[in-house]
Design a protein around this motif. Structure first.
Motif, PDB file in Angstrom:
ATOM      1  N   LEU A 153       0.925 -16.927   3.167  1.00 10.54           N
ATOM      2  CA  LEU A 153       2.130 -16.514   3.449  1.00 10.54           C
ATOM      3  C   LEU A 153       0.827 -16.023   4.600  1.00 10.54           C
ATOM      4  O   LEU A 153       0.423 -15.669   5.443  1.00 10.54           O
ATOM      5  N   ASP A 190      -0.008 -13.246   6.876  1.00  6.83           N
ATOM      6  CA  ASP A 190      -0.016 -11.433   6.250  1.00  6.83           C
ATOM      7  C   ASP A 190      -0.665 -11.005   6.787  1.00  6.83           C
ATOM      8  O   ASP A 190      -1.873  -9.941   7.067  1.00  6.83           O
ATOM      9  N   GLY A 205       5.173  -5.832   5.705  1.00  2.00           N
ATOM     10  CA  GLY A 205       5.721  -6.569   4.121  1.00  2.00           C
ATOM     11  C   GLY A 205       6.843  -6.767   5.263  1.00  2.00           C
ATOM     12  O   GLY A 205       7.855  -7.495   4.380  1.00  2.00           O
ATOM     13  N   VAL A 233       0.038  -7.123   5.397  1.00  2.00           N
ATOM     14  CA  VAL A 233       0.293  -8.386   3.894  1.00  2.00           C
ATOM     15  C   VAL A 233      -1.269  -8.448   3.475  1.00  2.00           C
ATOM     16  O   VAL A 233      -1.620  -8.123   2.573  1.00  2.00           O
ATOM     17  N   TYR A 275      -2.656  -6.336   1.329  1.00  2.08           N
ATOM     18  CA  TYR A 275      -1.946  -6.063  -0.379  1.00  2.08           C
ATOM     19  C   TYR A 275      -3.389  -6.253  -1.070  1.00  2.08           C
ATOM     20  O   TYR A 275      -4.338  -7.473  -0.576  1.00  2.08           O
ATOM     21  N   THR A 301       0.949  -8.215  -3.516  1.00  3.06           N
ATOM     22  CA  THR A 301       0.846  -9.935  -3.026  1.00  3.06           C
ATOM     23  C   THR A 301       1.980 -11.115  -3.718  1.00  3.06           C
ATOM     24  O   THR A 301       2.725 -11.713  -2.790  1.00  3.06           O
ATOM     25  N   LYS A 302       1.378 -11.561  -4.575  1.00  2.93           N
ATOM     26  CA  LYS A 302       2.894 -11.538  -5.789  1.00  2.93           C
ATOM     27  C   LYS A 302       4.420 -10.881  -5.833  1.00  2.93           C
ATOM     28  O   LYS A 302       5.287 -11.808  -5.044  1.00  2.93           O
ATOM     29  N   ALA A 325       5.960 -11.737  -2.001  1.00  2.00           N
ATOM     30  CA  ALA A 325       6.114 -13.770  -1.515  1.00  2.00           C
ATOM     31  C   ALA A 325       7.538 -14.116  -2.872  1.00  2.00           C
ATOM     32  O   ALA A 325       8.139 -14.234  -2.190  1.00  2.00           O
TER      33      ALA A 325
END
Length: 297
Positions: free
Chosen positions: A132, A134, A138, A177, A180, A185-186, A189
């Motif tokens: 991601l 990151d 978010g 992110v 996280y 994170t999951k 996403a």
């Protein structure tokens, strides 16, 4: 879309704002009903994902060998198999992330490789080993995921608020992110995969690293999505989860589909785990580890 755009434009901070966050209690259903090719005709749902003769090799290693799958609209379809069986490779080809050596893939009637842009509009993807952006918060990641899908800013912010509430990420939206946990994170996403309200969700190990409470919540969200006409195809090592939430399953071993159908058809008179172990080669007898029984201290 018009109903979405009419909602307040400041519910979730965009990349350059620090506004407040309004939290609804549930994820809103799409303002446009799922009709057309996904409508049930004659009591049988149409095929939403059609995979035929799919093959992929890496050098001398055959990753996927003549895989055929048929996933109907409104299905909760599970793919199981041992490590290295070809699950991730298959899902990557279905979503247009990896080109097959041969075979065809259609999603909602569109050839994934002949018209990838049209096909990808209908798909939300949670890939394996996801990477991601990151260094975004978010909120920023959700915002860019939405606008890159062509949604208007107000719609993105409204849907971001709904998704943050549903996945329990309200307090984390203004954090990077990169900070996280693996489970968070999951979830962010997965939220990014859902923000454009796709017809099909392709999820590779969506519950990996997700805590049990969040897993129950995510499962309920996906079940409601399927009940509204969406289609989910996911891979998982959790046999209990697959058996509990999926209506169809395919068992892939060494790149080939050894069994596919409804859960009851595949498992027969035994549990899905027993059927899987049998197809995957049976239980291995652990020999030569007697030294492990003599403790070093």
């Amino acid at each position: 879309m018009a109903a979405d755009a009419a909602r307040p434009a400041t519910v979730v901070p965009g990349p350059a704002t620090t506004g407040g966050l309004r939290i609804p209690s549930v994820v809103r259903k799409p303002s446009v009903p799922r009709t057309g090719a996904s409508a049930v005709v004659g009591g049988v749902a149409p095929v939403e994902i059609a995979v035929s003769g799919l093959n992929k090799r890496f050098g001398q290693n055959i990753a996927v060998a003549d895989v055929n799958l048929e996933v109907r609209a409104g299905s909760f379809y599970g793919i199981v198999g041992p490590n290295g069986a070809g699950k991730t490779t298959t899902l990557s080809m279905i979503t247009g992330l990896l080109r097959p050596d041969s075979g065809s893939i259609q999603v909602h009637g569109v050839d994934v490789w002949a018209d990838p842009i049209a096909a990808k509009r209908t798909i939300g993807v949670l890939p394996d080993r996801l990477r991601l952006f990151d260094r975004l918060t978010g909120a920023q990641l959700l915002y860019y995921s939405g606008v890159l899908r062509g949604l208007e800013s107000e719609t993105v912010r409204a849907r971001s608020a709904d998704l943050a509430a549903a996945f329990g990420l309200e307090d984390a939206l203004n954090r990077l992110v990169a900070d996280y946990s693996a489970g968070m994170t999951k979830k962010i996403a997965l939220a990014c995969a859902m923000i454009h309200s796709p017809r099909v969700l392709v999820l590779d190990e969506p519950f990996e690293s997700v805590d049990p409470v969040s897993a129950v919540n995510v499962t309920e969200i996906l079940q409601r999505y399927v009940a509204a006409g969406g289609t989910v195809i996911l891979s998982s090592h959790g046999m209990d989860l697959i058996q509990r939430v999926c209506d169809h399953v395919a068992i892939i071993v060494q790149g080939s589909v050894l069994a596919a159908g409804t859960i009851d058809e595949v498992r027969g008179n035994v549990s899905l785990e027993e059927r899987f172990v049998d197809l995957a080669g049976g239980r291995k007898v652990a020999e030569g580890l007697e030294w492990l029984h003599n403790f070093s201290d």
